[in-house]
Each structure stands twice: as C-alpha cells, then as structure tokens.
Motif scaffolding. Structure first.
Motif, PDB file in Angstrom:
ATOM      1  N   ALA A 111       0.809  -1.220   0.000  1.00 27.71           N
ATOM      2  CA  ALA A 111       0.000   0.000   0.000  1.00 27.71           C
ATOM      3  C   ALA A 111       0.839   1.265   0.000  1.00 27.71           C
ATOM      4  N   VAL A 112       1.940   1.282   0.725  1.00 28.41           N
ATOM      5  CA  VAL A 112       2.777   2.474   0.805  1.00 28.41           C
ATOM      6  C   VAL A 112       3.936   2.395  -0.182  1.00 28.41           C
ATOM      7  N   GLY A 113       4.507   1.190  -0.316  1.00 30.10           N
ATOM      8  CA  GLY A 113       5.658   1.031  -1.203  1.00 30.10           C
ATOM      9  C   GLY A 113       5.310   0.873  -2.663  1.00 30.10           C
ATOM     10  N   GLY A 114       4.077   0.466  -2.951  1.00 31.89           N
ATOM     11  CA  GLY A 114       3.668   0.331  -4.342  1.00 31.89           C
ATOM     12  C   GLY A 114       4.190  -0.924  -5.023  1.00 31.89           C
ATOM     13  N   LEU A 115       4.683  -1.907  -4.257  1.00 29.80           N
ATOM     14  CA  LEU A 115       5.160  -3.147  -4.847  1.00 29.80           C
ATOM     15  C   LEU A 115       3.982  -4.054  -5.188  1.00 29.80           C
ATOM     16  N   THR A 116       4.161  -4.899  -6.175  1.00 24.47           N
ATOM     17  CA  THR A 116       3.119  -5.854  -6.525  1.00 24.47           C
ATOM     18  C   THR A 116       3.178  -7.051  -5.574  1.00 24.47           C
ATOM     19  N   THR A 117       2.089  -7.806  -5.548  1.00 29.20           N
ATOM     20  CA  THR A 117       2.067  -9.004  -4.707  1.00 29.20           C
ATOM     21  C   THR A 117       3.168  -9.971  -5.123  1.00 29.20           C
ATOM     22  N   ARG A 118       3.394 -10.090  -6.430  1.00 32.11           N
ATOM     23  CA  ARG A 118       4.451 -10.989  -6.919  1.00 32.11           C
ATOM     24  C   ARG A 118       5.813 -10.558  -6.408  1.00 32.11           C
ATOM     25  N   GLN A 119       6.098  -9.258  -6.471  1.00 29.64           N
ATOM     26  CA  GLN A 119       7.395  -8.771  -6.002  1.00 29.64           C
ATOM     27  C   GLN A 119       7.599  -9.036  -4.511  1.00 29.64           C
ATOM     28  N   ILE A 120       6.548  -8.810  -3.721  1.00 24.86           N
ATOM     29  CA  ILE A 120       6.659  -9.038  -2.282  1.00 24.86           C
ATOM     30  C   ILE A 120       6.845 -10.522  -1.998  1.00 24.86           C
ATOM     31  N   ALA A 121       6.101 -11.365  -2.712  1.00 21.94           N
ATOM     32  CA  ALA A 121       6.221 -12.810  -2.513  1.00 21.94           C
ATOM     33  C   ALA A 121       7.626 -13.299  -2.848  1.00 21.94           C
ATOM     34  N   GLU A 122       8.195 -12.799  -3.941  1.00 20.75           N
ATOM     35  CA  GLU A 122       9.544 -13.209  -4.319  1.00 20.75           C
ATOM     36  C   GLU A 122      10.571 -12.726  -3.304  1.00 20.75           C
ATOM     37  N   ALA A 123      10.361 -11.526  -2.777  1.00 17.79           N
ATOM     38  CA  ALA A 123      11.303 -10.993  -1.796  1.00 17.79           C
ATOM     39  C   ALA A 123      11.314 -11.831  -0.523  1.00 17.79           C
ATOM     40  N   TYR A 124      10.146 -12.375  -0.156  1.00 15.47           N
ATOM     41  CA  TYR A 124      10.053 -13.171   1.064  1.00 15.47           C
ATOM     42  C   TYR A 124      10.075 -14.678   0.793  1.00 15.47           C
ATOM     43  N   LEU A 125      10.330 -15.036  -0.463  1.00 18.87           N
ATOM     44  CA  LEU A 125      10.515 -16.434  -0.841  1.00 18.87           C
ATOM     45  C   LEU A 125       9.315 -17.296  -0.469  1.00 18.87           C
ATOM     46  N   VAL A 126       8.110 -16.778  -0.736  1.00 23.60           N
ATOM     47  CA  VAL A 126       6.884 -17.552  -0.515  1.00 23.60           C
ATOM     48  C   VAL A 126       6.069 -17.521  -1.797  1.00 23.60           C
ATOM     49  N   PRO A 127       5.155 -18.491  -2.006  1.00 26.41           N
ATOM     50  CA  PRO A 127       4.315 -18.472  -3.207  1.00 26.41           C
ATOM     51  C   PRO A 127       3.473 -17.196  -3.289  1.00 26.41           C
ATOM     52  N   GLU A 128       3.207 -16.747  -4.505  1.00 27.68           N
ATOM     53  CA  GLU A 128       2.420 -15.531  -4.680  1.00 27.68           C
ATOM     54  C   GLU A 128       1.030 -15.675  -4.064  1.00 27.68           C
ATOM     55  N   ALA A 129       0.436 -16.875  -4.181  1.00 29.95           N
ATOM     56  CA  ALA A 129      -0.900 -17.089  -3.616  1.00 29.95           C
ATOM     57  C   ALA A 129      -0.885 -16.926  -2.094  1.00 29.95           C
ATOM     58  N   THR A 130       0.190 -17.388  -1.465  1.00 32.36           N
ATOM     59  CA  THR A 130       0.315 -17.242  -0.008  1.00 32.36           C
ATOM     60  C   THR A 130       0.392 -15.771   0.383  1.00 32.36           C
ATOM     61  N   MET A 131       1.200 -15.006  -0.346  1.00 27.33           N
ATOM     62  CA  MET A 131       1.325 -13.589  -0.047  1.00 27.33           C
ATOM     63  C   MET A 131       0.018 -12.860  -0.333  1.00 27.33           C
ATOM     64  N   ALA A 132      -0.677 -13.240  -1.400  1.00 25.36           N
ATOM     65  CA  ALA A 132      -1.954 -12.602  -1.722  1.00 25.36           C
ATOM     66  C   ALA A 132      -2.956 -12.802  -0.591  1.00 25.36           C
ATOM     67  N   GLN A 133      -2.985 -14.016  -0.017  1.00 24.49           N
ATOM     68  CA  GLN A 133      -3.885 -14.280   1.104  1.00 24.49           C
ATOM     69  C   GLN A 133      -3.496 -13.460   2.328  1.00 24.49           C
ATOM     70  N   ARG A 134      -2.195 -13.337   2.570  1.00 24.08           N
ATOM     71  CA  ARG A 134      -1.716 -12.571   3.725  1.00 24.08           C
ATOM     72  C   ARG A 134      -2.134 -11.107   3.588  1.00 24.08           C
ATOM     73  N   ILE A 135      -1.961 -10.543   2.396  1.00 19.85           N
ATOM     74  CA  ILE A 135      -2.318  -9.145   2.168  1.00 19.85           C
ATOM     75  C   ILE A 135      -3.830  -8.956   2.262  1.00 19.85           C
ATOM     76  N   SER A 136      -4.566  -9.904   1.698  1.00 20.35           N
ATOM     77  CA  SER A 136      -6.030  -9.810   1.733  1.00 20.35           C
ATOM     78  C   SER A 136      -6.545  -9.834   3.166  1.00 20.35           C
ATOM     79  N   ARG A 137      -5.998 -10.729   3.996  1.00 23.86           N
ATOM     80  CA  ARG A 137      -6.412 -10.779   5.405  1.00 23.86           C
ATOM     81  C   ARG A 137      -6.060  -9.481   6.129  1.00 23.86           C
ATOM     82  N   ALA A 138      -4.887  -8.938   5.811  1.00 22.56           N
ATOM     83  CA  ALA A 138      -4.473  -7.694   6.458  1.00 22.56           C
ATOM     84  C   ALA A 138      -5.417  -6.556   6.100  1.00 22.56           C
ATOM     85  N   LYS A 139      -5.809  -6.499   4.839  1.00 21.46           N
ATOM     86  CA  LYS A 139      -6.724  -5.430   4.418  1.00 21.46           C
ATOM     87  C   LYS A 139      -8.090  -5.565   5.081  1.00 21.46           C
ATOM     88  N   ARG A 140      -8.544  -6.792   5.245  1.00 21.22           N
ATOM     89  CA  ARG A 140      -9.825  -6.990   5.941  1.00 21.22           C
ATOM     90  C   ARG A 140      -9.705  -6.576   7.405  1.00 21.22           C
TER      91      ARG A 140
END
Length: 380
Positions: free
Chosen positions: A118-147
């Motif tokens: 939200a602040v850094g403007g990175l895509t979910t794919r970029q964040i997932a790659e940076a933290y070495l987790v699947p993109e789907a896992t990161m997408a779920q993490r971000i979605s839960r955080a937004k909720r």
C-alpha cells in the motif's frame, strides 16, 4: 517509464481515494490496477500530470469494481459523480497510511506485507519473491491484512514506534528476488521522515544508512559472511556514512533519545574507526548502557557483552554474558568468540559448532562451521 515515480505517488493516490469514500481494501485494489495500467501506457504516452492521471485511473477502477458487485450497490448511491481529470488535492495522507498499515491488530509479517504493497507500491508478486513464498500465499496474507484494518478510521492517530519497527523489519530482510528490501526500507523511511518531524524517525534513517554503507564489504566473493573486524573499510560508502552521521547528530541535539538513535550512535562509532583496532569500545559500551535503559531486549545485553569483552577484556565479557539466558539466539556464537579471545580454543571450537547448528541462515551456519574447523585443525 519511471517506476520510482509510480511508487512515490502510491500513498498519496491511495489516500485520495479513501477520503473520497472508498474503503481501504477496495481503494488499494484500484490503485494497484491503475499502477499496472500506467506501466502499460506511460512508456508510449507519459502524462503531463502523473498524479492526476493515477487518481483518475484508480477512481475509475474503483467505480467499475463497485458497479460490478451487486452487494455494493447501496454504496453507489453515496458515491459522487466521477471527477473530471485535473488538479488533485494536495493533502498528503502518507503518514496515516503508514499508521494504518502498521496497525497493532496486524501480525508483524502482515504489517510488513501491507506496508510494502500500500505504501511502497510493490506488486504481490514482487513481495512474494522478496520473502521467498508463493504468490498465492502472499496474496492471502495481504487480503487478510486489508480486511483486518478495513474498519479502522483513516484519521485515527497511530503509533510511530510500531511504524518504525515494521520498517526496520523490512530493512533487515535485505535483498532477495528483484526487490532490494534494504533500499526500499530506506526509501520509505526517507518518505516518513519528510512527513513527520520525529527524532526516532531520523534515528532509524541514520541507522539504516550507516548499516547500508557497509553492505558491499559484508559478503565474500564465495558468498561467505565477513565479520565487521575483517571487512575492507575502503569499500564502505562514505557518502552514506556522512549523511547518516549528520542526520543522527541533528536528532541527538533535540535531547529526546530513543533506541534507534542509540543504535545509530553505536553504528556511527564503528563507521568512524579507521581500523577495527581503533574502535572506541569504551564509548560503545556506554551507548549500550543507554540502549539497555531504553529497551529490555536481551539481544541488546548480548551485544553489550561483546563490547565489554573488547573494552575490558574477554573475561569481563564472559562475566557479562553469564548473566544472560544461554538459550538466546547467538549466545553460543558470542561465547565462542570470547572464549577464543581468552585462549580457550577447545571450548571455543565446541561452541562454534553448537552455534552453527542453531544458525538461522546458511551463510551464518557456514561461517560458524568454518570457525570451529579452523580451531580444531590448530588443536590437532
């Protein structure tokens, strides 16, 4: 296409959408869609007003998504007509976004992910790659955080200390994938420093710059760790060191000491020493005493034991270490180092091997294993 410009505009565009009535989750999705469209369009037709373009595009994305969902039709009744492209509000909501993304209800990992998106403007794919987790896992993490933060009022005051801890977590992740998280953390902290006049924000920025200045010398050509005493100081970035020291001095002059300022002062003393032997360990111990008074962290006392061992001798360091819980991370590594300096190579070799088994990453494990092997080969 200027990716850095897109990232810098992300928080202000998101803030505008939220103030127009969009809920945070929907606004953040719309901004991400607008950023993707900008990447596709701007290379051939860059806009004269990038921020205005992004606001208009994101608002259209938000309206399209709202109209497409029957569950949200009631909200359409209170959404104003789509604004014509033109000048946008100069209100800077960056600070509130930092507070929202570092909300106490979020776990540290979720707060980091949401801040980067939200602040850094990175895509979910970029964040997932940076933290070495699947993109789907990161997408779920971000979605839960937004909720989780969906119902938090955008104008509620936030906790600066929580925001700083999140940014420091990002910085300590370093580099992986195609995103340099250390550099990204510095960029975001500079942005925060521009939005809020706070000595601890300045202290964190100084600390990041002073640590980042040594980056090129930390890793050997074979990928192994290079300890501070063995680093080639000629490879340290003196520009970053100078900037970090200046920022720190300004923060300290305000006489509102915090833990990041104290950590930065320790880093500055290391950066100021022409050689490892010339390090002012006595003053470093004094700063660790200040830091220990500010935070109960046992890691601070562990690092202080190392400094005491350098300032007053290894036996003094071992005495300080004995006051701590031996299950602490890096306890065995510190004990091994101090025992080696005290001449007890057999104990040091055993402790290095023990520390290697507990190491949290491969580079550290390999370094500690080599230290143990080095001492064992001397004993044989």
């Amino acid at each position: 296409m200027d990716e850095a410009l897109l990232r810098s505009l992300t928080p202000s565009v998101l803030g505008i959408l939220v103030r127009r009535g969009a809920d945070f989750a929907a606004a953040e999705d719309a901004v991400q869609d607008a950023l993707l469209e900008a990447v596709r369009v701007w290379a051939d037709d860059p806009p004269r007003d990038p921020k205005g373009w992004l606001v208009t595009a994101a608002w259209r994305k938000f309206l399209d998504a709202t109209r497409a969902e029957t569950a949200r039709r009631r909200r359409e009744d209170r959404i104003d007509a789509e604004p014509e492209p033109g000048p946008v509000s100069g209100t800077d909501d960056t600070l509130q976004l930092y507070f929202l993304c570092a909300h106490p209800s979020l776990t540290p990992s979720s707060a980091v992910a949401l801040t980067l998106r939200a602040v850094g403007g990175l895509t979910t794919r970029q964040i997932a790659e940076a933290y070495l987790v699947p993109e789907a896992t990161m997408a779920q993490r971000i979605s839960r955080a937004k909720r989780t933060v969906g119902d938090v009022r955008f104008d509620q005051p936030g906790d600066v200390a929580t925001v700083l801890r999140v940014l420091y977590l990002v910085f300590n992740e370093g580099y992986s994938g195609d995103v340099d998280l250390a550099a990204e953390a510095i960029r975001l902290t500079r942005q925060l420093a521009a939005a809020i006049d706070h000595p601890e924000v300045a202290g964190l920025l100084a600390l990041m710059l002073l640590h980042h200045a040594r980056r090129a010398s930390r890793i050997a050509p074979d990928g192994g760790l290079v300890p501070l005493a063995a680093q080639d100081r000629g490879r340290w970035d003196t520009t970053l060191i100078t900037e970090g020291v200046q920022i720190l001095q300004t923060a300290l002059s305000r006489d509102r000491l915090g833990e990041f300022q104290a950590q930065a002062a320790i880093a500055a003393l290391h950066a100021d020493a022409p050689t490892a032997e010339e390090t002012d360990w006595v003053q470093i111990v004094e700063w660790y005493d200040e830091l220990a008074a500010l935070t109960p962290s046992p890691v601070v006392r562990l690092n202080r034991a190392v400094a005491v061992g350098e300032a007053d001798g290894p036996r003094a360091g071992l005495k300080a270490l004995a006051e701590l819980d031996d299950s602490l991370p890096r306890y065995a590594a510190v004990a091994a180092y101090l025992h080696e300096r005290d001449g007890d190579r057999e104990t040091a070799a055993r402790l290095y091997a023990e520390a290697a088994q507990k190491a949290s990453n491969l580079a550290e494990r390999n370094y500690l294993t080599r230290q143990s092997a080095r001492l064992n080969s001397r004993e044989s």
